[in-house]
Design a protein around this motif. Structure first.
Motif, PDB file in Angstrom:
ATOM      1  N   ASN A 276       0.793  -1.231   0.000  1.00 57.11           N
ATOM      2  CA  ASN A 276       0.000   0.000   0.000  1.00 57.11           C
ATOM      3  C   ASN A 276       0.824   1.279   0.000  1.00 57.11           C
ATOM      4  OD1 ASN A 276      -2.292  -1.732   0.407  1.00 57.11           O
ATOM      5  ND2 ASN A 276      -1.797  -1.787   2.590  1.00 57.11           N
ATOM      6  N   ASN A 277       2.160   1.143   0.002  1.00 54.63           N
ATOM      7  CA  ASN A 277       3.053   2.301   0.100  1.00 54.63           C
ATOM      8  C   ASN A 277       2.796   3.120   1.366  1.00 54.63           C
ATOM      9  OD1 ASN A 277       4.480   1.901  -2.373  1.00 54.63           O
ATOM     10  ND2 ASN A 277       2.679   2.657  -3.467  1.00 54.63           N
ATOM     11  N   SER A 278       2.371   2.435   2.414  1.00 59.65           N
ATOM     12  CA  SER A 278       2.102   3.092   3.689  1.00 59.65           C
ATOM     13  C   SER A 278       2.349   2.097   4.819  1.00 59.65           C
ATOM     14  CB  SER A 278       0.657   3.588   3.745  1.00 59.65           C
ATOM     15  OG  SER A 278       0.331   4.008   5.061  1.00 59.65           O
ATOM     16  N   ALA A 279       2.874   2.589   5.939  1.00 61.31           N
ATOM     17  CA  ALA A 279       3.111   1.721   7.099  1.00 61.31           C
ATOM     18  C   ALA A 279       1.804   1.339   7.790  1.00 61.31           C
ATOM     19  CB  ALA A 279       4.034   2.422   8.099  1.00 61.31           C
ATOM     20  N   TRP A 280       0.748   2.104   7.561  1.00 59.41           N
ATOM     21  CA  TRP A 280      -0.527   1.865   8.228  1.00 59.41           C
ATOM     22  C   TRP A 280      -1.368   0.872   7.443  1.00 59.41           C
ATOM     23  CZ3 TRP A 280      -2.824   1.281  12.425  1.00 59.41           C
ATOM     24  CH2 TRP A 280      -4.203   1.437  12.589  1.00 59.41           C
ATOM     25  N   PHE A 281      -1.701  -0.242   8.060  1.00 55.60           N
ATOM     26  CA  PHE A 281      -2.440  -1.308   7.396  1.00 55.60           C
ATOM     27  C   PHE A 281      -3.924  -1.304   7.760  1.00 55.60           C
ATOM     28  CE2 PHE A 281       0.313  -2.757  10.863  1.00 55.60           C
ATOM     29  CZ  PHE A 281      -0.630  -3.008  11.861  1.00 55.60           C
ATOM     30  N   GLY A 282      -4.358  -0.341   8.540  1.00 51.95           N
ATOM     31  CA  GLY A 282      -5.781  -0.194   8.828  1.00 51.95           C
ATOM     32  C   GLY A 282      -6.170  -0.657  10.225  1.00 51.95           C
ATOM     33  N   PHE A 283      -7.193  -0.022  10.758  1.00 53.53           N
ATOM     34  CA  PHE A 283      -7.652  -0.317  12.121  1.00 53.53           C
ATOM     35  C   PHE A 283      -8.207  -1.736  12.233  1.00 53.53           C
ATOM     36  CE2 PHE A 283     -10.859  -0.156  15.548  1.00 53.53           C
ATOM     37  CZ  PHE A 283     -10.041   0.248  16.591  1.00 53.53           C
ATOM     38  N   LYS A 284      -8.899  -2.194  11.194  1.00 59.04           N
ATOM     39  CA  LYS A 284      -9.473  -3.540  11.217  1.00 59.04           C
ATOM     40  C   LYS A 284      -8.392  -4.594  11.409  1.00 59.04           C
ATOM     41  CE  LYS A 284     -11.749  -6.987   8.322  1.00 59.04           C
ATOM     42  NZ  LYS A 284     -12.294  -7.312   6.968  1.00 59.04           N
ATOM     43  N   LEU A 285      -7.322  -4.518  10.618  1.00 61.63           N
ATOM     44  CA  LEU A 285      -6.248  -5.502  10.745  1.00 61.63           C
ATOM     45  C   LEU A 285      -5.478  -5.341  12.049  1.00 61.63           C
ATOM     46  CD1 LEU A 285      -4.738  -5.890   7.158  1.00 61.63           C
ATOM     47  CD2 LEU A 285      -6.182  -7.476   8.439  1.00 61.63           C
ATOM     48  N   LEU A 286      -5.420  -4.124  12.559  1.00 63.46           N
ATOM     49  CA  LEU A 286      -4.769  -3.912  13.856  1.00 63.46           C
ATOM     50  C   LEU A 286      -5.507  -4.696  14.939  1.00 63.46           C
ATOM     51  CD1 LEU A 286      -2.755  -2.448  15.743  1.00 63.46           C
ATOM     52  CD2 LEU A 286      -4.437  -0.597  15.908  1.00 63.46           C
ATOM     53  N   VAL A 287      -6.817  -4.547  14.982  1.00 61.11           N
ATOM     54  CA  VAL A 287      -7.630  -5.242  15.990  1.00 61.11           C
ATOM     55  C   VAL A 287      -7.576  -6.753  15.785  1.00 61.11           C
ATOM     56  CG1 VAL A 287      -9.979  -5.584  16.856  1.00 61.11           C
ATOM     57  CG2 VAL A 287      -9.162  -3.277  16.327  1.00 61.11           C
ATOM     58  N   LEU A 288      -7.743  -7.190  14.522  1.00 61.01           N
ATOM     59  CA  LEU A 288      -7.732  -8.628  14.241  1.00 61.01           C
ATOM     60  C   LEU A 288      -6.362  -9.235  14.519  1.00 61.01           C
ATOM     61  CD1 LEU A 288      -9.816  -8.762  10.935  1.00 61.01           C
ATOM     62  CD2 LEU A 288     -10.535  -9.495  13.219  1.00 61.01           C
ATOM     63  N   GLY A 289      -5.300  -8.475  14.230  1.00 57.54           N
ATOM     64  CA  GLY A 289      -3.944  -8.955  14.502  1.00 57.54           C
ATOM     65  C   GLY A 289      -3.713  -9.165  15.984  1.00 57.54           C
ATOM     66  N   ILE A 290      -4.166  -8.225  16.791  1.00 56.70           N
ATOM     67  CA  ILE A 290      -4.025  -8.344  18.247  1.00 56.70           C
ATOM     68  C   ILE A 290      -4.828  -9.536  18.769  1.00 56.70           C
ATOM     69  CG2 ILE A 290      -4.565  -7.245  20.455  1.00 56.70           C
ATOM     70  CD1 ILE A 290      -3.960  -4.545  19.104  1.00 56.70           C
ATOM     71  N   LEU A 291      -6.075  -9.669  18.293  1.00 60.43           N
ATOM     72  CA  LEU A 291      -6.921 -10.775  18.736  1.00 60.43           C
ATOM     73  C   LEU A 291      -6.350 -12.127  18.315  1.00 60.43           C
ATOM     74  CD1 LEU A 291     -10.498  -9.358  17.998  1.00 60.43           C
ATOM     75  CD2 LEU A 291      -9.435  -9.711  20.239  1.00 60.43           C
ATOM     76  N   ALA A 292      -5.816 -12.196  17.099  1.00 59.83           N
ATOM     77  CA  ALA A 292      -5.227 -13.450  16.626  1.00 59.83           C
ATOM     78  C   ALA A 292      -4.012 -13.831  17.462  1.00 59.83           C
ATOM     79  CB  ALA A 292      -4.830 -13.315  15.156  1.00 59.83           C
ATOM     80  N   ALA A 293      -3.167 -12.847  17.759  1.00 64.21           N
ATOM     81  CA  ALA A 293      -1.966 -13.105  18.553  1.00 64.21           C
ATOM     82  C   ALA A 293      -2.324 -13.570  19.958  1.00 64.21           C
ATOM     83  CB  ALA A 293      -1.111 -11.846  18.614  1.00 64.21           C
ATOM     84  N   ILE A 294      -3.312 -12.914  20.567  1.00 64.55           N
ATOM     85  CA  ILE A 294      -3.703 -13.246  21.934  1.00 64.55           C
ATOM     86  C   ILE A 294      -4.337 -14.636  22.011  1.00 64.55           C
ATOM     87  CG2 ILE A 294      -5.312 -12.663  23.794  1.00 64.55           C
ATOM     88  CD1 ILE A 294      -4.836  -9.718  23.109  1.00 64.55           C
ATOM     89  N   THR A 295      -5.277 -14.934  21.105  1.00 67.95           N
ATOM     90  CA  THR A 295      -5.954 -16.231  21.160  1.00 67.95           C
ATOM     91  C   THR A 295      -5.003 -17.378  20.831  1.00 67.95           C
ATOM     92  OG1 THR A 295      -6.741 -15.825  18.886  1.00 67.95           O
ATOM     93  CG2 THR A 295      -8.270 -15.352  20.693  1.00 67.95           C
ATOM     94  N   ALA A 296      -4.110 -17.170  19.860  1.00 67.00           N
ATOM     95  CA  ALA A 296      -3.153 -18.222  19.505  1.00 67.00           C
ATOM     96  C   ALA A 296      -2.204 -18.502  20.659  1.00 67.00           C
ATOM     97  CB  ALA A 296      -2.362 -17.823  18.258  1.00 67.00           C
ATOM     98  N   ARG A 297      -1.707 -17.429  21.281  1.00 62.99           N
ATOM     99  CA  ARG A 297      -0.775 -17.624  22.381  1.00 62.99           C
ATOM    100  C   ARG A 297      -1.463 -18.206  23.604  1.00 62.99           C
ATOM    101  NH1 ARG A 297       1.265 -15.996  26.827  1.00 62.99           N
ATOM    102  NH2 ARG A 297       3.475 -16.381  27.204  1.00 62.99           N
ATOM    103  N   ASN A 298      -2.684 -17.744  23.894  1.00 66.07           N
ATOM    104  CA  ASN A 298      -3.437 -18.309  25.018  1.00 66.07           C
ATOM    105  C   ASN A 298      -3.655 -19.806  24.829  1.00 66.07           C
ATOM    106  OD1 ASN A 298      -3.657 -15.928  26.428  1.00 66.07           O
ATOM    107  ND2 ASN A 298      -5.774 -15.511  25.829  1.00 66.07           N
ATOM    108  N   PHE A 299      -3.986 -20.196  23.589  1.00 67.24           N
ATOM    109  CA  PHE A 299      -4.173 -21.622  23.309  1.00 67.24           C
ATOM    110  C   PHE A 299      -2.873 -22.387  23.517  1.00 67.24           C
ATOM    111  CE2 PHE A 299      -3.481 -25.046  20.231  1.00 67.24           C
ATOM    112  CZ  PHE A 299      -4.434 -25.962  20.681  1.00 67.24           C
TER     113      PHE A 299
END
Length: 291
Positions: free
Chosen positions: A39-62
């Motif tokens: 995207n020629n930008s460091a910002w990948f969007g709020f949606k992916l920010l939230v989903l990325g955090i949730l994915a990291a937390i649930t995967a690590r918790n598991f």
């Protein structure tokens, strides 16, 4: 209310939530680099920010919850782990099982909302990160399996943004794999005698402390080498190279601490490695912003 607070604290101790600092930075490093590339930008969007955090937390918790569930018999025989919530009764086996299932399903659902490739990879990822708990029972390569588990973080990051797996993300992941395996070797020195007594497989129990430290140094040399290749292949700027240099310095300091005094293992494991991920992240972020 106090019961709920106590339960949350017990689960927090069970999965050692603060250790998320090891994987989270590298998920977002991959997402930032992929976003700049796509995207020629460091910002990948709020949606992916939230989903990325949730994915990291649930995967690590598991991963951590499953490990604690499977290892409760082993942890009960180790003086270092005997006071963990999975051993002393604060968190029951049934509660752990429900916790693990909930986080596994949560991870799959989150992956579904990211993109198709993330969804297709979600179950294989859960199988890999759950397999670590079995390896120590028959193979001293368990340290490498743990490294692979955390090395999936950058792969997940680039898949989330660009729905593909790039060469630079594989190189970054290989660096993470050897980084984690290398510091897990040092951490495992604390359990060397217990592993021998219980018949568990680990590099310290098989090869001894001196050889373990040598293998760890080799792993961390490979870490820096792969991160350097990542910087080259991702067309990164000077600050990413500084991140690699900072990583090399901090890993050298980690080995200095452990070599000097085995009682410094906790400081080397938690403090140094925690700061390494944070420093690496901010330098790569700054590099992406000024491009």
């Amino acid at each position: 209310m106090n019961k709920i607070k106590k339960l949350l604290n017990d689960f927090n101790e069970l999965v050692m939530f603060k250790h998320s600092i090891f994987s989270l930075p590298f998920i977002f490093i991959a997402m930032i680099v992929a976003s700049v590339e796509t995207n020629n930008s460091a910002w990948f969007g709020f949606k992916l920010l939230v989903l990325g955090i949730l994915a990291a937390i649930t995967a690590r918790n598991f991963a951590m919850g499953f490990n604690r569930y499977m290892d409760r018999d082993i942890d009960a025989l180790n003086p270092r782990t005997i006071n963990r919530p999975n051993v002393d009764g604060r968190v029951s086996p049934m509660a752990m099982l429900i916790f693990n299932i909930a986080n596994a399903l949560g991870f799959i659902v989150v992956a579904y909302f990211v993109n198709d490739l993330a969804f297709y990879l979600s179950v294989p990822i859960l199988i890999i990160i759950g397999s670590y708990s079995y390896f120590k029972r028959f193979s001293y390569l368990a340290h490498v399996i743990l490294g692979i588990s955390l090395a999936l973080a950058p792969i997940a990051g680039v898949v989330a943004v660009s729905e593909t797996i790039t060469l630079w993300s594989v190189l970054l992941s290989l660096g993470v794999m050897f980084w984690v395996a290398g510091f897990d070797l040092l951490y495992s020195l604390q359990d060397m005698e217990v592993d021998k007594k219980l018949g568990l497989h680990s590099i310290p129990s098989k090869f001894g402390a001196k050889n373990t430290m040598l293998i760890s140094r080799v792993f961390h040399f490979l870490t820096v080498s792969f991160w350097l290749l990542f910087a080259i292949n991702s067309n990164s700027g000077i600050f990413t190279y500084l991140a690699v240099l900072a990583g090399a310095i901090m890993l050298s300091y980690e080995h200095y601490l452990v070599n000097k005094d085995f009682t410094k293992i906790d400081k080397a494991f938690f403090t140094v490695n925690g700061y390494l991920g944070i420093v690496f992240f901010f330098l790569v972020l700054f590099d992406a912003i000024i491009k």
